[in-house]
Design a protein around this motif. Structure first.
Motif, PDB file in Angstrom:
ATOM      1  N   SER A  30       0.070   9.163  11.900  1.00  0.00           N
ATOM      2  CA  SER A  30       1.132   8.401  11.237  1.00  0.00           C
ATOM      3  C   SER A  30       1.286   6.966  11.734  1.00  0.00           C
ATOM      4  O   SER A  30       1.951   6.165  11.066  1.00  0.00           O
ATOM      5  CB  SER A  30       2.471   9.129  11.391  1.00  0.00           C
ATOM      6  N   GLY A  31       0.714   6.631  12.906  1.00  0.00           N
ATOM      7  CA  GLY A  31       0.876   5.266  13.410  1.00  0.00           C
ATOM      8  C   GLY A  31       2.339   4.918  13.623  1.00  0.00           C
ATOM      9  O   GLY A  31       3.072   5.631  14.320  1.00  0.00           O
ATOM     10  N   ASN A  32       2.800   3.862  13.007  1.00  0.00           N
ATOM     11  CA  ASN A  32       4.215   3.462  13.083  1.00  0.00           C
ATOM     12  C   ASN A  32       5.099   4.272  12.147  1.00  0.00           C
ATOM     13  O   ASN A  32       6.308   4.002  12.060  1.00  0.00           O
ATOM     14  CB  ASN A  32       4.353   1.978  12.764  1.00  0.00           C
ATOM     15  N   ALA A  33       4.529   5.220  11.429  1.00  0.00           N
ATOM     16  CA  ALA A  33       5.274   6.134  10.547  1.00  0.00           C
ATOM     17  C   ALA A  33       5.907   5.440   9.353  1.00  0.00           C
ATOM     18  O   ALA A  33       6.873   5.936   8.781  1.00  0.00           O
ATOM     19  CB  ALA A  33       6.336   6.917  11.330  1.00  0.00           C
ATOM     20  N   TYR A  34       5.366   4.296   8.951  1.00  0.00           N
ATOM     21  CA  TYR A  34       5.911   3.606   7.786  1.00  0.00           C
ATOM     22  C   TYR A  34       5.865   4.494   6.546  1.00  0.00           C
ATOM     23  O   TYR A  34       6.813   4.534   5.753  1.00  0.00           O
ATOM     24  CB  TYR A  34       5.137   2.318   7.517  1.00  0.00           C
ATOM     25  N   LEU A  35       4.747   5.196   6.358  1.00  0.00           N
ATOM     26  CA  LEU A  35       4.601   6.074   5.197  1.00  0.00           C
ATOM     27  C   LEU A  35       5.668   7.164   5.209  1.00  0.00           C
ATOM     28  O   LEU A  35       6.317   7.440   4.195  1.00  0.00           O
ATOM     29  CB  LEU A  35       3.201   6.684   5.188  1.00  0.00           C
ATOM     30  N   GLY A  36       5.884   7.766   6.372  1.00  0.00           N
ATOM     31  CA  GLY A  36       6.885   8.822   6.476  1.00  0.00           C
ATOM     32  C   GLY A  36       8.295   8.321   6.224  1.00  0.00           C
ATOM     33  O   GLY A  36       9.096   8.982   5.554  1.00  0.00           O
ATOM     34  N   PHE A  37       8.629   7.133   6.745  1.00  0.00           N
ATOM     35  CA  PHE A  37       9.973   6.596   6.538  1.00  0.00           C
ATOM     36  C   PHE A  37      10.244   6.303   5.061  1.00  0.00           C
ATOM     37  O   PHE A  37      11.341   6.565   4.558  1.00  0.00           O
ATOM     38  CB  PHE A  37      10.171   5.324   7.369  1.00  0.00           C
TER      39      PHE A  37
ATOM     40  N   ALA B 157      14.114   6.568  13.617  1.00  0.00           N
ATOM     41  CA  ALA B 157      14.671   7.670  12.832  1.00  0.00           C
ATOM     42  C   ALA B 157      16.084   8.007  13.280  1.00  0.00           C
ATOM     43  O   ALA B 157      16.960   8.296  12.453  1.00  0.00           O
ATOM     44  CB  ALA B 157      13.759   8.900  12.951  1.00  0.00           C
ATOM     45  N   GLU B 158      16.328   7.964  14.576  1.00  0.00           N
ATOM     46  CA  GLU B 158      17.684   8.239  15.082  1.00  0.00           C
ATOM     47  C   GLU B 158      18.667   7.191  14.607  1.00  0.00           C
ATOM     48  O   GLU B 158      19.796   7.521  14.209  1.00  0.00           O
ATOM     49  CB  GLU B 158      17.648   8.304  16.615  1.00  0.00           C
ATOM     50  N   ARG B 159      18.259   5.928  14.644  1.00  0.00           N
ATOM     51  CA  ARG B 159      19.156   4.850  14.189  1.00  0.00           C
ATOM     52  C   ARG B 159      19.465   4.976  12.706  1.00  0.00           C
ATOM     53  O   ARG B 159      20.574   4.668  12.261  1.00  0.00           O
ATOM     54  CB  ARG B 159      18.521   3.491  14.487  1.00  0.00           C
ATOM     55  N   LEU B 160      18.497   5.439  11.922  1.00  0.00           N
ATOM     56  CA  LEU B 160      18.684   5.566  10.480  1.00  0.00           C
ATOM     57  C   LEU B 160      19.367   6.876  10.085  1.00  0.00           C
ATOM     58  O   LEU B 160      19.744   7.053   8.928  1.00  0.00           O
ATOM     59  CB  LEU B 160      17.327   5.476   9.772  1.00  0.00           C
ATOM     60  N   GLY B 161      19.492   7.790  11.023  1.00  0.00           N
ATOM     61  CA  GLY B 161      20.100   9.079  10.714  1.00  0.00           C
ATOM     62  C   GLY B 161      19.186  10.010   9.942  1.00  0.00           C
ATOM     63  O   GLY B 161      19.660  10.905   9.223  1.00  0.00           O
ATOM     64  N   PHE B 162      17.877   9.841  10.095  1.00  0.00           N
ATOM     65  CA  PHE B 162      16.901  10.697   9.411  1.00  0.00           C
ATOM     66  C   PHE B 162      16.677  11.944  10.263  1.00  0.00           C
ATOM     67  O   PHE B 162      15.670  12.090  10.962  1.00  0.00           O
ATOM     68  CB  PHE B 162      15.587   9.943   9.193  1.00  0.00           C
ATOM     69  N   SER B 163      17.628  12.863  10.219  1.00  0.00           N
ATOM     70  CA  SER B 163      17.667  13.991  11.156  1.00  0.00           C
ATOM     71  C   SER B 163      16.591  15.043  10.907  1.00  0.00           C
ATOM     72  O   SER B 163      16.272  15.836  11.797  1.00  0.00           O
ATOM     73  CB  SER B 163      19.053  14.653  11.101  1.00  0.00           C
ATOM     74  N   ARG B 164      16.037  15.088   9.720  1.00  0.00           N
ATOM     75  CA  ARG B 164      14.998  16.085   9.408  1.00  0.00           C
ATOM     76  C   ARG B 164      13.596  15.476   9.483  1.00  0.00           C
ATOM     77  O   ARG B 164      12.653  16.025   8.941  1.00  0.00           O
ATOM     78  CB  ARG B 164      15.266  16.699   8.030  1.00  0.00           C
ATOM     79  N   MET B 165      13.490  14.363  10.179  1.00  0.00           N
ATOM     80  CA  MET B 165      12.205  13.724  10.445  1.00  0.00           C
ATOM     81  C   MET B 165      11.861  13.982  11.904  1.00  0.00           C
ATOM     82  O   MET B 165      12.626  13.610  12.809  1.00  0.00           O
ATOM     83  CB  MET B 165      12.312  12.227  10.163  1.00  0.00           C
ATOM     84  N   THR B 166      10.746  14.670  12.172  1.00  0.00           N
ATOM     85  CA  THR B 166      10.364  15.021  13.528  1.00  0.00           C
ATOM     86  C   THR B 166       9.038  14.363  13.888  1.00  0.00           C
ATOM     87  O   THR B 166       8.273  13.962  13.007  1.00  0.00           O
ATOM     88  CB  THR B 166      10.259  16.540  13.705  1.00  0.00           C
ATOM     89  N   PHE B 167       8.772  14.286  15.208  1.00  0.00           N
ATOM     90  CA  PHE B 167       7.604  13.542  15.690  1.00  0.00           C
ATOM     91  C   PHE B 167       6.887  14.344  16.762  1.00  0.00           C
ATOM     92  O   PHE B 167       7.519  15.024  17.579  1.00  0.00           O
ATOM     93  CB  PHE B 167       8.043  12.182  16.239  1.00  0.00           C
ATOM     94  N   GLN B 168       5.572  14.205  16.758  1.00  0.00           N
ATOM     95  CA  GLN B 168       4.757  14.894  17.749  1.00  0.00           C
ATOM     96  C   GLN B 168       3.648  13.951  18.216  1.00  0.00           C
ATOM     97  O   GLN B 168       2.952  13.357  17.394  1.00  0.00           O
ATOM     98  CB  GLN B 168       4.145  16.160  17.126  1.00  0.00           C
TER      99      GLN B 168
ATOM    100  N   GLN C   7       0.828  -1.200   0.000  1.00  0.00           N
ATOM    101  CA  GLN C   7       0.000   0.000   0.000  1.00  0.00           C
ATOM    102  C   GLN C   7       0.868   1.257   0.000  1.00  0.00           C
ATOM    103  O   GLN C   7       0.647   2.181  -0.789  1.00  0.00           O
ATOM    104  CB  GLN C   7      -0.904   0.010   1.239  1.00  0.00           C
ATOM    105  N   VAL C   8       1.854   1.277   0.895  1.00  0.00           N
ATOM    106  CA  VAL C   8       2.700   2.469   1.032  1.00  0.00           C
ATOM    107  C   VAL C   8       3.514   2.699  -0.234  1.00  0.00           C
ATOM    108  O   VAL C   8       3.623   3.840  -0.723  1.00  0.00           O
ATOM    109  CB  VAL C   8       3.607   2.325   2.264  1.00  0.00           C
TER     110      VAL C   8
END
Length: 266
Positions: free
Chosen positions: A36-43, A75-86, A6-7
């Protein structure tokens, strides 16, 4: 695997919108994944479009703290530094003043309305939502049926029909509301039915400041069906008063509009 398919398919359908945003806002693009749930779409979006880009941020909004913390750690483990969460419900989140693309995959019932409200109020250039579990309008139709509102009630006399008709009407109202607020809308299938029964994708690209013709059509639809879902209530759209109103002409399509966000009601 069903979720992955789906994603991935949604990313393909959203690619033109993402590329448009990146071309016009290469260093300041703001993407929002609402509910976003588990944020799969965002990742997946970040991996495909933002990881090697010059700039751009992606905000994931999720009401369950444990999912937010899990995604933040990933996100921290992957180094996705411009991905934020709320951690917040969609209708209570603190959004950036300007959003360029907002997406919501399977935000349940009125949560999809909350996502569309946020997109419209924050001037999103592009919107992509896959609605889920629409129940509010079905309940309003039940009230209309009980009140004996004419032969249209035969379309949803049975609970099964009411659920299906209510779901369809909900998404028609959502698409027409986007049009009324200046979006060019496409409604299509997300992926094969074997992967998801919640399969309707609504894509919007903002090309007008508003669309008076669509607004009149929306107001008429609300009046004729007797429903007024959260989306239209929050945006101040009211059912048409009795008496025919001539439809305005279709607006001429423009480039995506750059202007201040739509103010909140009240």
């Amino acid at each position: 695997m069903r979720k992955l398919k789906q994603v991935n398919h949604l990313m393909g359908l959203m690619r033109p919108a993402v590329e448009d945003v990146k071309a016009r806002h290469p260093e300041s693009a703001v993407f929002v994944d609402a509910g976003s749930g588990n944020a799969y779409l965002g990742f997946v979006l970040y991996e495909l479009f933002l990881k090697d880009a010059a700039g751009g941020t992606l905000l994931s909004v999720e009401g369950r703290a444990e999912l937010t913390e899990r995604a933040k750690g990933r996100a921290e483990r992957l180094g996705f530094s411009r991905m934020t969460f709320q951690t917040a419900h969609i209708d209570q989140a603190a959004y950036p003043e300007r959003i360029h693309l907002l997406m919501a995959l399977h935000a349940c019932d009125t949560a999809t309305d909350d996502a569309l409200i946020a997109a419209i109020r924050h001037g999103a250039d592009h919107v992509a939502v896959v609605p889920c579990c629409q129940a509010e309008v079905a309940a309003q139709l039940k009230e209309q049926r009980a009140a004996g509102k004419g032969s249209m009630g035969l379309l949803y006399a049975h609970p099964w029909h009411r659920r299906e008709f209510g779901s369809h009407l909900t998404n028609v109202v959502r698409a027409l509301t986007l049009e009324a607020f200046g979006y060019q809308v496409t409604v299509t299938e997300l992926t094969g039915w074997e992967h998801s029964l919640k399969n309707e994708l609504i894509l919007g690209r903002r090309v007008h400041r508003d669309n008076r013709r669509a607004r009149v059509q929306l107001e008429r639809l609300l009046a004729e069906t007797g429903v007024n879902p959260k989306l239209t209530r929050e945006l101040g759209v009211k059912p048409a008063a009795s008496g025919a109103t001539e439809l305005p002409a279709e607006p001429v399509a423009e480039a995506p509009v750059e202007e201040a966000p739509v103010p909140s009601e009240g």
